[in-house]
Design a protein around this motif. Structure first.
Motif, PDB file in Angstrom:
ATOM      1  N   VAL B 205     -14.801  -5.106  26.324  1.00  0.00           N
ATOM      2  CA  VAL B 205     -15.842  -3.962  25.366  1.00  0.00           C
ATOM      3  C   VAL B 205     -14.996  -3.429  24.215  1.00  0.00           C
ATOM      4  O   VAL B 205     -15.335  -3.422  23.269  1.00  0.00           O
ATOM      5  N   GLN B 207     -12.575  -4.920  22.612  1.00  0.00           N
ATOM      6  CA  GLN B 207     -12.496  -5.892  21.543  1.00  0.00           C
ATOM      7  C   GLN B 207     -13.987  -6.339  20.928  1.00  0.00           C
ATOM      8  O   GLN B 207     -13.981  -6.223  19.762  1.00  0.00           O
ATOM      9  N   ALA B 208     -15.018  -6.026  21.554  1.00  0.00           N
ATOM     10  CA  ALA B 208     -16.272  -6.263  21.207  1.00  0.00           C
ATOM     11  C   ALA B 208     -16.724  -4.962  20.288  1.00  0.00           C
ATOM     12  O   ALA B 208     -17.364  -5.244  18.875  1.00  0.00           O
ATOM     13  N   GLU B 209     -16.286  -3.965  20.638  1.00  0.00           N
ATOM     14  CA  GLU B 209     -16.600  -2.851  19.800  1.00  0.00           C
ATOM     15  C   GLU B 209     -15.419  -2.337  18.589  1.00  0.00           C
ATOM     16  O   GLU B 209     -15.851  -1.555  17.907  1.00  0.00           O
ATOM     17  N   THR B 211     -12.700  -0.786  18.819  1.00  0.00           N
ATOM     18  CA  THR B 211     -12.384   0.597  18.949  1.00  0.00           C
ATOM     19  C   THR B 211     -12.092   0.864  20.358  1.00  0.00           C
ATOM     20  O   THR B 211     -13.103   0.458  21.249  1.00  0.00           O
ATOM     21  N   MET B 213     -11.943   4.025  21.206  1.00  0.00           N
ATOM     22  CA  MET B 213     -12.636   5.453  21.497  1.00  0.00           C
ATOM     23  C   MET B 213     -13.865   5.330  21.577  1.00  0.00           C
ATOM     24  O   MET B 213     -14.922   5.499  21.027  1.00  0.00           O
ATOM     25  N   PHE B 214     -14.449   4.831  22.953  1.00  0.00           N
ATOM     26  CA  PHE B 214     -15.655   4.835  23.652  1.00  0.00           C
ATOM     27  C   PHE B 214     -15.614   5.106  24.933  1.00  0.00           C
ATOM     28  O   PHE B 214     -14.522   4.977  25.788  1.00  0.00           O
ATOM     29  N   ASN B 215     -16.902   5.390  25.573  1.00  0.00           N
ATOM     30  CA  ASN B 215     -16.747   5.369  27.087  1.00  0.00           C
ATOM     31  C   ASN B 215     -18.225   5.182  27.516  1.00  0.00           C
ATOM     32  O   ASN B 215     -19.094   4.947  26.756  1.00  0.00           O
TER      33      ASN B 215
END
Lengths: 220, 220
Positions: B205, B207-209, B211, B213-215
């Motif tokens: 995820v 790699q796809a996003e 960043t 800094m996500f959850n």
């Protein structure tokens, strides 16, 4: 569209009925053409519904959903005849879950960590365009993304063919209310390792949340 | 509180600095007391910061964060002395990631599917109360949940001792802005299998996003 569903379980029947309701022709495939669950499904889903063997269903369709038990998937695909999948888009919903040690499930060791059922399906069907999708949510949510949080949550797909992935995105949006911007393409079919590996986690969250009607929304 | 951090990598340093800023006394533990990264960290974090061996750090603390590489965790714990963990709350942040075949990582086969590093840590420290936590988010987010979506996203914890899990929830809320209602207790330490298994997915995820800094926020 002529669509095949391989597998007569809850997932296959739910997907099949939803596609019938959208006006598609759906053939439910199973080991034999006399499968009682498949016949019962056909009899309750009107004249666009039919059933047959795995080979009958695959040959009939331009697009094929694989909704089989993880354990039986390879054998079923072999009996369906690899030539019946030539150049077709194949949506793989399978999960290699192993409940033999009780709950929560683990993954079948042969499809775990450095290999996946998604990769195995692509290997078994080398001329098909396999897209792993929908395996991370419960059946009712697969066919209507709006059932949770107004459709604001994520679906994770992967596969080797970009055109096939775009067709699947379009199909999921048109028929099952998945918002294209929430469908996250993780990469080639190798990423089925990741989307299958989160399914035992999904079971753990289901136990904690006491409902299967949930999904993850990626927030930043 | 006197807190130990085992491990001098980015995660250990980030957790240590955040705890110093909250007024705690923090000892960073490493293989030797002359570890350059640990000394540099101590020198930039004021008089409440110290460093020492794994055993020094564990003996000093009432609460211990394990921020070690998956590969080296068992050896480090053995050198820290099991008696130094008696009846203490141990927060296990480790992930058994295997980058030896490149990206995305797999899991080290010995801590995969039917066993986990969390379970191994509890086995190595039978008199400690191990709580698996924080291993599913990036370091900056671990220490300030508000960095993403105003703190509205989920943390998944597990462990055998309910009192220890409550202490960890409280500590994460007080120091790192995690909202207690978003900390989901999945069950006993066996569920570390699930929370470790989603980390290769996290990498996909990321790699796809594009960043870290996500959850995930669970939506129903």
């Amino acid at each position: 569209m002529n669509i095949a569903i391989l597998g007569t379980g809850m997932v296959g029947q739910t997907i099949g009925t939803a596609l019938i309701q959208k006006g598609h022709y759906v053939k439910l495939g199973s080991r034999t053409s006399t499968n009682e669950k498949a016949i019962a499904w056909k009899n309750t889903n009107g004249s666009n519904a039919s059933n047959g063997t795995f080979a009958d269903a695959a040959a009939f369709a331009e697009l094929i959903f694989i909704c089989l038990n993880g354990n039986g998937t390879v054998h079923a695909l072999q009996s369906a005849g690899v030539q019946n999948f030539n150049n077709k888009v194949v949506i793989d919903l399978t999960n290699p879950l192993d409940f033999s040690n009780g709950m929560p499930p683990s993954l079948l060791p042969q499809y775990c960590n450095t290999w996946s059922l998604g990769e195995e399906v692509q290997k078994q069907l080398p001329t098909a365009h396999v897209v792993k999708a929908l395996n991370t949510v419960t059946a009712k949510l697969m066919v209507d993304a709006n059932k949770v949080n107004d459709g604001n949550h994520n679906l994770f797909i992967c596969g080797n063919d970009i055109e096939a992935k775009n067709k699947v995105k379009h199909l999921l949006a048109e028929n099952f209310n998945w918002k294209p911007e929430h469908i996250l393409d993780l990469g080639d079919i190798k990423y089925a390792r990741m989307t299958e590996a989160i399914v035992p986690f999904w079971v753990a969250v289901m136990q904690a949340e006491k409902t299967p009607m949930f999904n993850y929304m990626i927030v930043t």
